[in-house]
Scaffold this active site. Structure first.
Site, short mmCIF file in Angstrom:
data_model
loop_
_atom_site.label_atom_id
_atom_site.label_comp_id
_atom_site.label_asym_id
_atom_site.label_seq_id
_atom_site.Cartn_x
_atom_site.Cartn_y
_atom_site.Cartn_z
N CYS A 9 0.79 -1.24 0.00
CA CYS A 9 0.00 0.00 0.00
C CYS A 9 0.82 1.28 0.00
O CYS A 9 0.69 2.10 -0.92
CB CYS A 9 -0.94 0.01 1.20
C1 UDX Z 1 -1.00 -0.30 5.41
C2 UDX Z 1 -1.98 0.59 6.20
O1 UDX Z 1 -1.58 0.61 7.57
C3 UDX Z 1 -3.39 0.09 6.04
O2 UDX Z 1 -4.28 0.95 6.72
C4 UDX Z 1 -3.71 0.09 4.55
O3 UDX Z 1 -5.00 -0.19 4.26
C5 UDX Z 1 -2.74 -0.84 3.83
O4 UDX Z 1 -1.41 -0.36 4.06
P1 UDX Z 1 0.20 -2.63 5.71
O5 UDX Z 1 0.85 -2.33 4.39
O6 UDX Z 1 -0.37 -3.98 5.93
O7 UDX Z 1 -0.98 -1.59 5.99
O8 UDX Z 1 1.31 -2.44 6.82
P2 UDX Z 1 1.66 -1.40 7.98
O9 UDX Z 1 1.62 -2.09 9.27
O10 UDX Z 1 0.91 -0.15 7.85
O11 UDX Z 1 3.21 -1.14 7.66
C6 UDX Z 1 3.63 -0.62 6.40
C7 UDX Z 1 5.14 -0.53 6.39
O12 UDX Z 1 5.60 0.49 7.27
C8 UDX Z 1 5.87 -1.80 6.81
O13 UDX Z 1 6.96 -2.02 5.94
C9 UDX Z 1 6.36 -1.51 8.22
O14 UDX Z 1 7.52 -2.21 8.54
C10 UDX Z 1 6.61 -0.02 8.12
N1 UDX Z 1 6.51 0.69 9.41
C11 UDX Z 1 5.32 0.73 10.07
C12 UDX Z 1 7.63 1.32 9.93
O15 UDX Z 1 8.71 1.29 9.35
N2 UDX Z 1 7.50 2.00 11.12
C13 UDX Z 1 6.32 2.07 11.80
O16 UDX Z 1 6.30 2.70 12.86
C14 UDX Z 1 5.21 1.41 11.26
#
Ligand code: UDX
Length: 448
Positions: free
Chosen positions: A274
């Site tokens: 996403c």
């Molecule tokens: C995301 C959105 O959160 C969700 O609402 C949307 O509909 C789809 O995209 P997702 O891709 O499943 O969800 O993962 P998410 O937990 O949001 O993490 C995305 C990325 O950010 C990951 O690579 C994660 O490692 C990274 N991340 C997340 C960080 O580097 N730091 C953080 O504090 C949080």
């Protein structure tokens, strides 16, 4: 209770979790996918992807007869009252979104609606740029059904916010529901589905027009990605200040209610299906509309720079990387998923290979997906310990729980030189610093 019959087009993460979620509370679901393997797998109650708790709920839904998966979209429309479109909207070469699957679905749904006498509600759940539902989906539906949107059938845009790894939980416990509506009746119908579904646990519902709902999804993800790039920027500043730690800074600013603690984990940056895609699409959309979204471009740039920064950290310790043995722990874009889409492991490994390093990787569930990306350009280990054997440096790329259990002794005992780059800050620096060479993103060095 008058449960709705629902069809869901496209059995990706969103589609299948939505299907299983609705089925879990007694709605009859017809899932549709044009991939026969997926259809078979779902009917056998086997999720085509790794997602915690999904298989159990899928099994129950199939066993109780609330969910079945078919390839025939027309049959699904004719036998249901509401259709959710959850097909993919991948990125085109120029960063804008590819609406091919949306187009195919809208045409087929339109043709099926032509054969139907009763009112039917179509809901776009796929992430699409503002204007798509109104100016692309609606005309296709009207043309191919030969019916009028609003009176003959309804149309809504209802973005999802579920996260992989907690997709089912998020489906059942959303923070809010956004209903973008073509007209009052469309919105009322979707709201009644959700009111019935969530009952007393109904979250706030926000009703908007179609384009606003579409923009909300992008604004939401772009904001979360901005938080991550922001904290990574501060992490990089921390590294320039002796004895500072981004985790303390993040904890402190997260306690400010206006900021909140979530999405402030510094590290290698964001990946997944996403954030990278949505940022690209929102930037491309803005540019097409003669606006240059500088902030969003910087968010992307910071995310890319975290990769170079990590490679720099390794080079500071090892010098030239040619023929150096590097262990990669964690391949998926985040824990609890086998999803490799835009995983940070990809640019890191590609850069290491470019510099002539010899890479061995381990991941609890993503190795088979990783093999289709890296092939035999890297080696794959069947455990974290095996991955560490005789290596010069190790990088934590994904914060899997099982990796958190490794001790400094594990690294010391199995690596040739125990140099650890903690790209997700899973270890206690005090404990690790004393025993091995430990570098963490956002850790100010002692010797500065
Ligand atoms: C995301 C959105 O959160 C969700 O609402 C949307 O509909 C789809 O995209 P997702 O891709 O499943 O969800 O993962 P998410 O937990 O949001 O993490 C995305 C990325 O950010 C990951 O690579 C994660 O490692 C990274 N991340 C997340 C960080 O580097 N730091 C953080 O504090 C949080």
């Amino acid at each position: 209770m008058n449960n709705f019959t629902i069809s869901i087009i496209g059995m990706g993460y969103v589609g299948l979790c939505t299907a299983v979620g609705f089925a879990s509370k007694g709605n009859k679901i017809i899932a549709v996918d044009n991939d026969p393997e997926k259809v078979n797998s779902i009917n056998k109650a086997l999720s085509p992807f790794h997602e915690p708790h999904l298989n159990d709920s899928l099994q129950k839904a199939i066993k109780d007869g609330y969910l079945r998966c078919i390839p025939d979209l027309t049959e699904a429309i004719l036998n249901t009252e509401i259709t959710f479109i959850t097909v993919g909207t991948p990125t085109k070469a120029d960063g804008s979104i590819n609406l091919q699957q949306i187009q195919n679905s809208a045409i087929e749904i339109g043709k099926a609606l032509n054969k139907k006498d009763e009112y039917h509600l179509v809901v776009v759940k796929s992430t699409v740029v503002p204007g798509t539902t109104e100016n692309f989906v609606k005309p296709l539906l009207e043309k191919h059904s030969n019916k009028h949107c609003g009176s003959d059938f309804g149309l809504c845009m209802n973005p999802e916010f579920l996260m992989e790894g907690s997709a089912l939980y998020d489906t059942l416990h959303p923070d809010r529901i956004i209903i973008g509506e073509n007209n009052q009746k469309s919105g009322d119908t979707l709201e009644s589905l959700y009111t019935e579904f969530y009952s007393k646990e109904i979250p706030p519902i926000l009703r908007t027009n179609l384009s606003t709902a579409e923009l909300i999804k992008y604004a939401n993800n772009a904001f979360l990605a901005t938080k991550i790039s922001y904290i990574n920027t501060i992490a990089n500043i921390c590294e320039k200040i002796a004895e500072t730690d981004i985790q303390t800074v993040a904890k402190a600013i997260g306690l400010d209610k206006r900021i909140n603690p979530q999405f402030l984990r510094a590290g290698l940056g964001y990946g997944g299906s996403c954030f990278p895609k949505d940022l690209k699409a929102l930037i491309a959309f803005s540019k097409q509309n003669n606006y240059n979204p500088t902030l969003l471009q910087s968010v992307q740039k910071v995310n890319q720079q975290q990769i170079n920064h990590t490679i720099d950290l390794i080079e500071t310790e090892l010098g030239e990387l040619s023929n150096k043995k590097i262990a990669i722990l964690g391949l998926s874009f985040k824990p609890d998923t086998d999803d490799m889409r835009e995983a940070r492991s990809i640019p890191i490994i590609n850069q290491l290979l470019k510099e002539g390093a010899d890479v061995t990787a381990y991941d609890p569930v993503a190795i088979s997906n990783a093999k289709s990306i890296f092939g035999d350009k890297i080696k794959y280990a069947s455990s974290a310990i095996e991955c560490l054997k005789n290596t010069d440096c190790c990088i934590i790329v994904t914060e899997w729980n099982e990796l958190k259990k490794l001790t400094p002794e594990d690294y010391k005992q199995h690596m040739k030189t125990p140099i650890l780059i903690d790209g997700r800050r899973i270890y206690d620096p005090k404990q690790f610093n004393q025993k091995i060479t430990y570098k963490g993103i956002g850790l100010g060095r002692k010797d500065l």
